[in-house]
Design a protein around this motif. Sequence first.
Motif, PDB file in Angstrom:
ATOM      1  N   GLY B 238       0.789  -1.224   0.000  1.00 31.23           N
ATOM      2  CA  GLY B 238       0.000   0.000   0.000  1.00 31.23           C
ATOM      3  C   GLY B 238       0.817   1.268   0.000  1.00 31.23           C
ATOM      4  O   GLY B 238       0.320   2.335   0.342  1.00 31.23           O
ATOM      5  N   LEU B 239       2.084   1.188  -0.389  1.00 34.88           N
ATOM      6  CA  LEU B 239       2.921   2.386  -0.400  1.00 34.88           C
ATOM      7  C   LEU B 239       2.932   2.986  -1.805  1.00 34.88           C
ATOM      8  O   LEU B 239       3.034   2.260  -2.788  1.00 34.88           O
ATOM      9  CB  LEU B 239       4.356   2.018   0.005  1.00 34.88           C
ATOM     10  CG  LEU B 239       5.334   3.168   0.140  1.00 34.88           C
ATOM     11  CD1 LEU B 239       5.046   3.958   1.394  1.00 34.88           C
ATOM     12  CD2 LEU B 239       6.754   2.650   0.171  1.00 34.88           C
ATOM     13  N   ASN B 240       2.778   4.288  -1.878  1.00 35.49           N
ATOM     14  CA  ASN B 240       2.952   4.948  -3.168  1.00 35.49           C
ATOM     15  C   ASN B 240       4.455   5.102  -3.396  1.00 35.49           C
ATOM     16  O   ASN B 240       5.086   6.040  -2.916  1.00 35.49           O
ATOM     17  CB  ASN B 240       2.257   6.306  -3.158  1.00 35.49           C
ATOM     18  CG  ASN B 240       2.268   6.949  -4.529  1.00 35.49           C
ATOM     19  OD1 ASN B 240       3.108   6.612  -5.360  1.00 35.49           O
ATOM     20  ND2 ASN B 240       1.343   7.843  -4.765  1.00 35.49           N
ATOM     21  N   VAL B 241       5.018   4.144  -4.150  1.00 33.43           N
ATOM     22  CA  VAL B 241       6.475   4.022  -4.216  1.00 33.43           C
ATOM     23  C   VAL B 241       7.138   5.280  -4.755  1.00 33.43           C
ATOM     24  O   VAL B 241       8.063   5.828  -4.154  1.00 33.43           O
ATOM     25  CB  VAL B 241       6.862   2.799  -5.078  1.00 33.43           C
ATOM     26  CG1 VAL B 241       8.354   2.776  -5.295  1.00 33.43           C
ATOM     27  CG2 VAL B 241       6.398   1.535  -4.418  1.00 33.43           C
ATOM     28  N   ASN B 242       6.612   5.748  -5.888  1.00 39.06           N
ATOM     29  CA  ASN B 242       7.295   6.883  -6.514  1.00 39.06           C
ATOM     30  C   ASN B 242       7.240   8.125  -5.652  1.00 39.06           C
ATOM     31  O   ASN B 242       8.215   8.858  -5.530  1.00 39.06           O
ATOM     32  CB  ASN B 242       6.688   7.176  -7.885  1.00 39.06           C
ATOM     33  CG  ASN B 242       7.178   6.168  -8.899  1.00 39.06           C
ATOM     34  OD1 ASN B 242       8.302   5.683  -8.778  1.00 39.06           O
ATOM     35  ND2 ASN B 242       6.320   5.833  -9.848  1.00 39.06           N
ATOM     36  N   ARG B 243       6.049   8.340  -5.024  1.00 42.17           N
ATOM     37  CA  ARG B 243       5.933   9.545  -4.217  1.00 42.17           C
ATOM     38  C   ARG B 243       6.869   9.478  -3.016  1.00 42.17           C
ATOM     39  O   ARG B 243       7.566  10.451  -2.715  1.00 42.17           O
ATOM     40  CB  ARG B 243       4.494   9.761  -3.772  1.00 42.17           C
ATOM     41  CG  ARG B 243       4.278  11.208  -3.388  1.00 42.17           C
ATOM     42  CD  ARG B 243       2.841  11.580  -3.263  1.00 42.17           C
ATOM     43  NE  ARG B 243       2.244  10.976  -2.082  1.00 42.17           N
ATOM     44  CZ  ARG B 243       0.930  10.881  -1.897  1.00 42.17           C
ATOM     45  NH1 ARG B 243       0.111  11.320  -2.816  1.00 42.17           N
ATOM     46  NH2 ARG B 243       0.455  10.346  -0.814  1.00 42.17           N
ATOM     47  N   SER B 244       6.910   8.331  -2.349  1.00 42.35           N
ATOM     48  CA  SER B 244       7.802   8.234  -1.187  1.00 42.35           C
ATOM     49  C   SER B 244       9.245   8.411  -1.608  1.00 42.35           C
ATOM     50  O   SER B 244      10.031   9.072  -0.920  1.00 42.35           O
ATOM     51  CB  SER B 244       7.677   6.877  -0.508  1.00 42.35           C
ATOM     52  OG  SER B 244       6.390   6.387  -0.614  1.00 42.35           O
ATOM     53  N   ARG B 245       9.590   7.824  -2.763  1.00 42.86           N
ATOM     54  CA  ARG B 245      10.980   7.925  -3.195  1.00 42.86           C
ATOM     55  C   ARG B 245      11.346   9.385  -3.455  1.00 42.86           C
ATOM     56  O   ARG B 245      12.386   9.857  -2.999  1.00 42.86           O
ATOM     57  CB  ARG B 245      11.179   7.085  -4.449  1.00 42.86           C
ATOM     58  CG  ARG B 245      12.608   6.971  -4.855  1.00 42.86           C
ATOM     59  CD  ARG B 245      12.805   5.939  -5.926  1.00 42.86           C
ATOM     60  NE  ARG B 245      12.728   4.598  -5.413  1.00 42.86           N
ATOM     61  CZ  ARG B 245      12.243   3.571  -6.106  1.00 42.86           C
ATOM     62  NH1 ARG B 245      11.797   3.764  -7.321  1.00 42.86           N
ATOM     63  NH2 ARG B 245      12.202   2.374  -5.582  1.00 42.86           N
ATOM     64  N   VAL B 246      10.474  10.090  -4.178  1.00 40.34           N
ATOM     65  CA  VAL B 246      10.759  11.499  -4.469  1.00 40.34           C
ATOM     66  C   VAL B 246      10.818  12.294  -3.166  1.00 40.34           C
ATOM     67  O   VAL B 246      11.710  13.136  -2.973  1.00 40.34           O
ATOM     68  CB  VAL B 246       9.702  12.080  -5.421  1.00 40.34           C
ATOM     69  CG1 VAL B 246       9.852  13.582  -5.531  1.00 40.34           C
ATOM     70  CG2 VAL B 246       9.834  11.451  -6.789  1.00 40.34           C
ATOM     71  N   MET B 247       9.882  12.021  -2.229  1.00 41.04           N
ATOM     72  CA  MET B 247       9.901  12.735  -0.951  1.00 41.04           C
ATOM     73  C   MET B 247      11.235  12.524  -0.248  1.00 41.04           C
ATOM     74  O   MET B 247      11.858  13.467   0.248  1.00 41.04           O
ATOM     75  CB  MET B 247       8.766  12.198  -0.063  1.00 41.04           C
ATOM     76  CG  MET B 247       7.660  13.152   0.337  1.00 41.04           C
ATOM     77  SD  MET B 247       7.947  14.869   0.086  1.00 41.04           S
ATOM     78  CE  MET B 247       8.413  15.329   1.754  1.00 41.04           C
TER      79      MET B 247
END
Lengths: 343, 353
Positions: B238-247
């Motif tokens: 359930g993780l938004n991978v791209n958003r977390s990575r960019v954050m």
Amino acid sequence: MQTEPQISRAGRRGFLVPAAILCSLLTGVAIFNISSGSPEITLQELGGILFQRTGTDLQNTVVWEMRIPRVLLGLLVGMMLGAAGTLMQAAMNNKLAGPEILGVSSGASLAMAAVTVLHLPVAVLMHPVIALCGGLLGGLCVVLSARGSRGAAGMLLIGMSVSAILNGLLIVLIALATSNDVNLLYTYLLGSLANRSWDHILPMLPWTLIALPVAFMFARTLNLLQLGDEAAAGLGIKVLRVRVLVLGVCTGLVAITVAQCGPIGYIALIAPHIIRTLLGTADIRQILPLAVLAGGVLLVTADTVARLLFYPMEIPVGVWTTLLGGGVFLLLFLKRQGGGSND
Amino acid sequence: MIKKGGKAGAQGLRIRGAFFCLLLGISVMFVLHIGLGKASLTPEQVMQALFHRRSNEDLRYIVWNLRLPRALIAIAAGLMLGTAGAILQVVMRNPLVEPGLVGASSGAVLSAVLWLIFAADPLVKSVPLTVVALFGGLAAVLLVVTLNAGHAGNRTRLALIGLIVTAILQSATSLFLLQGQQGLSTIFLWTFGSLNGRSWSSWTLLWPWTILGLLLSLMYAKKAELLQLGDATATGLGLNVNRSRVMLLIIASGLTAATVSVVGAIGFIGLIGPHIASLLVGRKPLVLFPASALLSALLLLASDWIGQSITLRLPFPGMENHQTSLPVGAVTTLLGAPFFLFLLRKSLLKSKA
């Protein structure tokens, strides 16, 4: 496999046309470089100054004592760098090799900086020898650290990290230097052709006259070496010995340029590439002379930019070559690695 | 954690022990660092000047106004670079990265320098330098990541691209500094990083960012942990991978940018910290980030101490009256580059096998 391609008529034309283009480019840039700046010199005046020694004293001095030596030095240095790059890429069988990547440039400049900072009693004529020792040490460090690992990227990275260590040592030296040495040292370390005279060219000549012909002597052997280590060994070449010898010659070529002008990056790396792309061949015997010429053209052009773009302020030419050459290098690397190979 | 008993308890104890040792190490180094200088102070004198208000006025002045800010800034910078390095290594799943090697530092430096030279006066004063540096650093990191797109598994490729981009950005920085007729000390400061002459005003610029960045990194540690499991698993959880990575990349760039705009591009500190920290406390981001931060702070403090003692104690010919001390970036490079070489060889030999 075409190990010994006869230079056909078409090949000869393919060789002569780029050579002619490079020569005319060189002449054009050189004339532009010599005539621009302050005082501005028109072409007519320039012709007079060059061939009949007409013109005012000021013009004569500026042209003969300042601008011509500078262009000549740029040409010589560029030529030697072009030769060194070609040899190095062929010997390592790695199209992305170059003295700035393999620790040779940083080793040589570290040695020169040590001489300056610690006020070692070394005659000016011996500076190239010191640079040579430094360059050899730097190159040796890289080759030793890289042994056992394969792949172009690994080799380059190791070279760059050894260069980083050498640069760290360099900063230590600079920080220890007294402040009037420092400014001199810093411009030197960026690589610059400013304020050079005939005194800088004359000590280079014997090195050029020895090292360049030696470089040409290796062309045939290097052609064979490019077939791969096993094939070359099968053809009776002592691979390791040739490689060490060639790298030694390269270091010699680079060391003298570093001693005179500081480390000017990426000329050695780019020049052979341009020629290889232009000619579409891997024959060192054809590539080497043109790469030598191309190195000269590139450096003289870059130096013209360095001298005139922000005139009267001058940005050392090494900054420009790193800026532009680094970009080109990055593109080359991305293109070569585009196929998804995992090395 | 102790309640889980057995292995988990031992693990928890070990982590606590590691943190305790790190804090102790930092305090000892802190006192030593403050004691070092032209006027050498014993640890007791330092403690007195720090805590007893009634100690010698001269000593108090030296300690509070000259030495303390430098030591504090070294610690803050180390904390931030260590966290940034750990975040980058986790996000990129690559042990060969650190802020100075993926363009974060050099991008930040270039944008800060450009901003200082070209931005109009009222603008310069209204926008903090750190924000500008943040955008530059982030742009450079994204460029490196984009250039490596499609080769995410290839560790050396990313490192090489990062190094080349760094070289280009650095020479652009020298170009603008030279064109702006800046003195050598400025150039050094920006391109290698130096703690020379930092004072309380720099500290005021630095500490809010340190706290903000460290808190954010801890908040995102959980997401980083999921990212470590691999993109597919993380998405499944359930993780938004791209958003977390960019954050996370933004946080890392922000930490780097704040450091860079105060002490310049100090290299290789963010590389060693995370590695040793992961040996000490394991690879769980929630403990890895702070451990790496503390370790890097200790390393940076120690490097500055080494740099200063070299110039103070070693007699070089003709330099007896020489005042400057080594830029700390030189020491960290000399420590870190061989370490990088070691990691690189390990990585290369492994990939060959």
